[in-house]
Design a protein around this motif. Structure first.
Motif, mmCIF file in Angstrom:
data_model
loop_
_atom_site.group_PDB
_atom_site.id
_atom_site.type_symbol
_atom_site.label_atom_id
_atom_site.label_comp_id
_atom_site.label_asym_id
_atom_site.label_seq_id
_atom_site.Cartn_x
_atom_site.Cartn_y
_atom_site.Cartn_z
ATOM 1 N N PRO A 231 0.810 -1.216 0.000
ATOM 2 C CA PRO A 231 0.000 0.000 0.000
ATOM 3 C C PRO A 231 0.847 1.270 0.000
ATOM 4 C CG PRO A 231 -0.034 -1.028 2.164
ATOM 5 C CD PRO A 231 0.666 -1.984 1.252
ATOM 6 N N ILE A 232 0.432 2.240 -0.802
ATOM 7 C CA ILE A 232 1.014 3.583 -0.771
ATOM 8 C C ILE A 232 0.061 4.504 -0.020
ATOM 9 C CG2 ILE A 232 1.745 5.557 -2.166
ATOM 10 C CD1 ILE A 232 2.505 3.527 -4.376
ATOM 11 N N THR A 233 -1.209 4.495 -0.423
ATOM 12 C CA THR A 233 -2.238 5.239 0.282
ATOM 13 C C THR A 233 -3.607 4.797 -0.210
ATOM 14 O OG1 THR A 233 -3.025 7.453 0.898
ATOM 15 C CG2 THR A 233 -2.328 7.149 -1.369
ATOM 16 N N ASP A 234 -4.650 5.194 0.506
ATOM 17 C CA ASP A 234 -6.023 4.975 0.046
ATOM 18 C C ASP A 234 -6.875 6.138 0.519
ATOM 19 O OD1 ASP A 234 -7.831 4.008 2.507
ATOM 20 O OD2 ASP A 234 -5.831 3.124 2.736
ATOM 21 N N TRP A 235 -7.940 6.410 -0.208
ATOM 22 C CA TRP A 235 -8.832 7.518 0.136
ATOM 23 C C TRP A 235 -10.190 7.281 -0.500
ATOM 24 C CZ3 TRP A 235 -5.440 7.438 -3.819
ATOM 25 C CH2 TRP A 235 -5.831 7.951 -5.053
ATOM 26 N N THR A 236 -11.184 8.049 -0.058
ATOM 27 C CA THR A 236 -12.531 7.932 -0.599
ATOM 28 C C THR A 236 -12.917 9.229 -1.299
ATOM 29 O OG1 THR A 236 -13.552 8.677 1.469
ATOM 30 C CG2 THR A 236 -13.249 6.295 1.176
ATOM 31 N N MET A 237 -13.923 9.120 -2.154
ATOM 32 C CA MET A 237 -14.408 10.263 -2.928
ATOM 33 C C MET A 237 -15.865 10.007 -3.291
ATOM 34 S SD MET A 237 -13.236 11.446 -6.734
ATOM 35 C CE MET A 237 -14.428 10.300 -7.467
ATOM 36 N N THR A 238 -16.673 11.038 -3.267
ATOM 37 C CA THR A 238 -18.085 10.885 -3.607
ATOM 38 C C THR A 238 -18.379 11.469 -4.984
ATOM 39 O OG1 THR A 238 -18.677 12.958 -2.496
ATOM 40 C CG2 THR A 238 -18.806 10.924 -1.204
ATOM 41 N N ALA A 239 -19.480 11.008 -5.565
ATOM 42 C CA ALA A 239 -19.950 11.513 -6.857
ATOM 43 C C ALA A 239 -21.466 11.512 -6.835
ATOM 44 C CB ALA A 239 -19.419 10.651 -7.992
ATOM 45 N N TYR A 240 -22.050 12.447 -7.565
ATOM 46 C CA TYR A 240 -23.504 12.603 -7.553
ATOM 47 C C TYR A 240 -24.002 12.875 -8.968
ATOM 48 C CZ TYR A 240 -28.071 14.843 -6.805
ATOM 49 O OH TYR A 240 -29.396 15.177 -6.857
ATOM 50 N N GLY A 241 -25.099 12.212 -9.326
ATOM 51 C CA GLY A 241 -25.720 12.441 -10.618
ATOM 52 C C GLY A 241 -27.222 12.572 -10.484
ATOM 53 N N LYS A 242 -27.780 13.495 -11.236
ATOM 54 C CA LYS A 242 -29.212 13.762 -11.174
ATOM 55 C C LYS A 242 -29.747 13.956 -12.581
ATOM 56 C CE LYS A 242 -32.438 17.177 -9.197
ATOM 57 N NZ LYS A 242 -32.515 18.408 -8.356
ATOM 58 N N THR A 243 -30.881 13.334 -12.870
ATOM 59 C CA THR A 243 -31.514 13.549 -14.166
ATOM 60 C C THR A 243 -31.888 15.028 -14.282
ATOM 61 O OG1 THR A 243 -32.441 11.327 -14.041
ATOM 62 C CG2 THR A 243 -33.365 12.803 -15.687
ATOM 63 N N PRO A 244 -31.333 15.730 -15.287
ATOM 64 C CA PRO A 244 -31.563 17.178 -15.345
ATOM 65 C C PRO A 244 -32.936 17.575 -15.861
ATOM 66 C CG PRO A 244 -30.189 16.484 -17.177
ATOM 67 C CD PRO A 244 -30.390 15.280 -16.303
ATOM 68 N N THR A 245 -33.707 16.621 -16.352
ATOM 69 C CA THR A 245 -35.038 16.944 -16.864
ATOM 70 C C THR A 245 -36.005 15.815 -16.567
ATOM 71 O OG1 THR A 245 -36.350 17.425 -18.844
ATOM 72 C CG2 THR A 245 -34.419 16.014 -19.131
ATOM 73 N N ALA A 246 -37.257 16.142 -16.392
ATOM 74 C CA ALA A 246 -38.280 15.129 -16.138
ATOM 75 C C ALA A 246 -39.020 14.754 -17.413
ATOM 76 C CB ALA A 246 -39.274 15.653 -15.107
ATOM 77 N N PHE A 247 -38.517 15.215 -18.573
ATOM 78 C CA PHE A 247 -39.262 15.032 -19.813
ATOM 79 C C PHE A 247 -38.573 14.074 -20.780
ATOM 80 C CE2 PHE A 247 -40.329 19.248 -18.147
ATOM 81 C CZ PHE A 247 -41.701 19.118 -18.032
ATOM 82 N N LEU A 248 -37.833 13.115 -20.247
ATOM 83 C CA LEU A 248 -37.236 12.097 -21.098
ATOM 84 C C LEU A 248 -38.312 11.111 -21.548
ATOM 85 C CD1 LEU A 248 -33.924 11.480 -19.148
ATOM 86 C CD2 LEU A 248 -34.188 12.667 -21.315
ATOM 87 N N GLN A 249 -37.995 10.357 -22.590
ATOM 88 C CA GLN A 249 -38.997 9.473 -23.183
ATOM 89 C C GLN A 249 -39.351 8.295 -22.300
ATOM 90 O OE1 GLN A 249 -37.523 8.397 -27.045
ATOM 91 N NE2 GLN A 249 -38.094 10.341 -27.981
ATOM 92 N N SER A 250 -38.429 7.844 -21.463
ATOM 93 C CA SER A 250 -38.702 6.651 -20.660
ATOM 94 C C SER A 250 -37.981 6.731 -19.326
ATOM 95 C CB SER A 250 -38.248 5.388 -21.408
ATOM 96 O OG SER A 250 -36.829 5.360 -21.523
ATOM 97 N N ASP A 251 -38.450 5.908 -18.378
ATOM 98 C CA ASP A 251 -37.776 5.814 -17.085
ATOM 99 C C ASP A 251 -36.360 5.277 -17.257
ATOM 100 O OD1 ASP A 251 -39.969 6.774 -15.751
ATOM 101 O OD2 ASP A 251 -40.759 4.808 -15.241
ATOM 102 N N ALA A 252 -36.170 4.324 -18.180
ATOM 103 C CA ALA A 252 -34.843 3.750 -18.402
ATOM 104 C C ALA A 252 -33.859 4.822 -18.859
ATOM 105 C CB ALA A 252 -34.925 2.621 -19.430
ATOM 106 N N ALA A 253 -34.302 5.714 -19.749
ATOM 107 C CA ALA A 253 -33.441 6.801 -20.218
ATOM 108 C C ALA A 253 -33.083 7.733 -19.072
ATOM 109 C CB ALA A 253 -34.127 7.568 -21.344
ATOM 110 N N ALA A 254 -34.025 7.979 -18.162
ATOM 111 C CA ALA A 254 -33.772 8.857 -17.020
ATOM 112 C C ALA A 254 -32.770 8.227 -16.059
ATOM 113 C CB ALA A 254 -35.074 9.175 -16.302
ATOM 114 N N VAL A 255 -32.912 6.921 -15.798
ATOM 115 C CA VAL A 255 -31.963 6.219 -14.931
ATOM 116 C C VAL A 255 -30.568 6.241 -15.560
ATOM 117 C CG1 VAL A 255 -31.340 3.967 -13.988
ATOM 118 C CG2 VAL A 255 -33.699 4.747 -13.864
ATOM 119 N N ASN A 256 -30.499 5.972 -16.868
ATOM 120 C CA ASN A 256 -29.217 5.969 -17.567
ATOM 121 C C ASN A 256 -28.535 7.328 -17.460
ATOM 122 O OD1 ASN A 256 -27.481 4.459 -19.799
ATOM 123 N ND2 ASN A 256 -27.741 6.557 -20.492
#
Length: 223
Positions: free
Chosen positions: A158-183
Motif C-alpha cells: 500500500p502507498i495510500t487509500d482515500w474515498t471520494m463521492t460523486a452525484y448524478g441527477k436527471t436534469p429533466t423530467a421530460f425524457l422518453q422513458s424511465d430507463a433513459a432517465a436512470v441511464n
C-alpha cells in the motif's frame, strides 16, 4: 339438423411445449427492468502528469451493478449495470491525466513486479444510494456513489487509500422513458466522479507526498 362443432386436439408433447412457452413468457414479463448504462465521457482538459500509472479493475468494479426491488406490485424491479460504463469513463479519464497508463495483467502482488509502473490504482464502488420517483414522488432520478481508491506498488504494497463521492441527477423530467432517465442520472454521476478525481487527485496529502518523491509537479485541470 345442426352440424357438430369441430374440435382440435393437442397431443401431450405439444401441450407440454405450449405450457412451457406460456410459463416462459410469464416469467419474462415478471423480470426486472434492465438498464445497461451507456454514455459519452470526454477526456479531461489538462496536461498529463509525467507518471506511468498501472490500473487494476477488480471484478466487482468492472461488472458493477445495482438492483432495486419493487416496493409494491404496481412498481417494477430495476437492474442497473454500470460496469462497462465505469471502465469506459475511468479508462478515458486516466489516459488523459497521465502520460502513460498500463492495464495490469493481474491483481497487484509479488507476481506483477515485472511490470514497470510508478504505482497501481485500484478503484472500488464502496457505496451507492439512489432515489427514484417511487421514493420521492418527483419525476427526477438521483444516484450517489462513494468510491474508494487504493494506490499500491506493483507488488501490492500500500502507498495510500482515500474515498471520494460523486452525484448524478436527471436534469429533466421530460425524457422518453424511465430507463433513459436512470441511464442519464448514472452518466451524470460518472462524469462528476471523473471531474472530482481529476481535480483532487494531487491534493490528497499522501498522493502529494508520493508525487513529490517522484518529482512530479501537478498541473491545473480544465474541468
Amino acid at each position: 339438423m345442426e352440424e357438430p362443432l369441430s374440435r382440435s386436439t393437442i397431443s401431450a408433447p405439444d401441450l407440454r411445449w405450449l405450457l412451457a412457452a406460456v410459463f416462459g413468457l410469464l416469467l419474462a414479463g415478471c423480470g426486472p427492468a434492465k438498464v445497461i448504462v451507456e454514455g459519452n465521457f470526454p477526456p479531461p482538459l489538462m496536461a498529463p502528469l509525467p507518471m506511468k500509472l498501472g490500473i487494476w479493475y477488480p471484478e466487482d468494479f468492472s461488472g458493477h451493478e445495482f438492483f432495486d426491488q419493487a416496493k409494491s406490485r404496481s412498481d417494477s424491479d430495476w437492474l442497473v449495470q454500470t460496469g462497462a460504463a465505469q471502465v469506459q469513463m475511468w479508462d478515458t479519464l486516466l489516459a488523459g491525466m497521465f502520460v502513460e497508463t498500463v492495464h495490469m495483467k493481474g491483481e497487484p502482488g509479488p507476481g506483477q513486479m515485472n511490470q514497470l509502473v510508478d504505482a497501481v490504482l485500484i478503484p472500488e464502488v464502496d457505496e451507492l444510494q439512489y432515489a427514484i420517483p417511487a421514493h420521492t414522488n418527483v419525476k427526477v432520478y438521483e444516484i450517489w456513489m462513494r468510491y474508494r481508491f487504493r494506490l499500491v506498488t506493483t507488488g501490492g504494497d500500500p502507498i495510500t487509500d482515500w474515498t471520494m463521492t460523486a452525484y448524478g441527477k436527471t436534469p429533466t423530467a421530460f425524457l422518453q422513458s424511465d430507463a433513459a432517465a436512470v441511464n442519464l442520472a448514472a452518466v451524470m454521476a460518472l462524469r462528476d466522479a471523473g471531474a472530482n478525481f481529476a481535480t483532487n487527485f494531487a491534493r490528497v496529502p499522501e498522493v502529494k507526498t508520493f508525487l513529490d518523491e517522484l518529482h512530479v509537479e501537478p498541473l491545473e485541470t480544465g474541468l
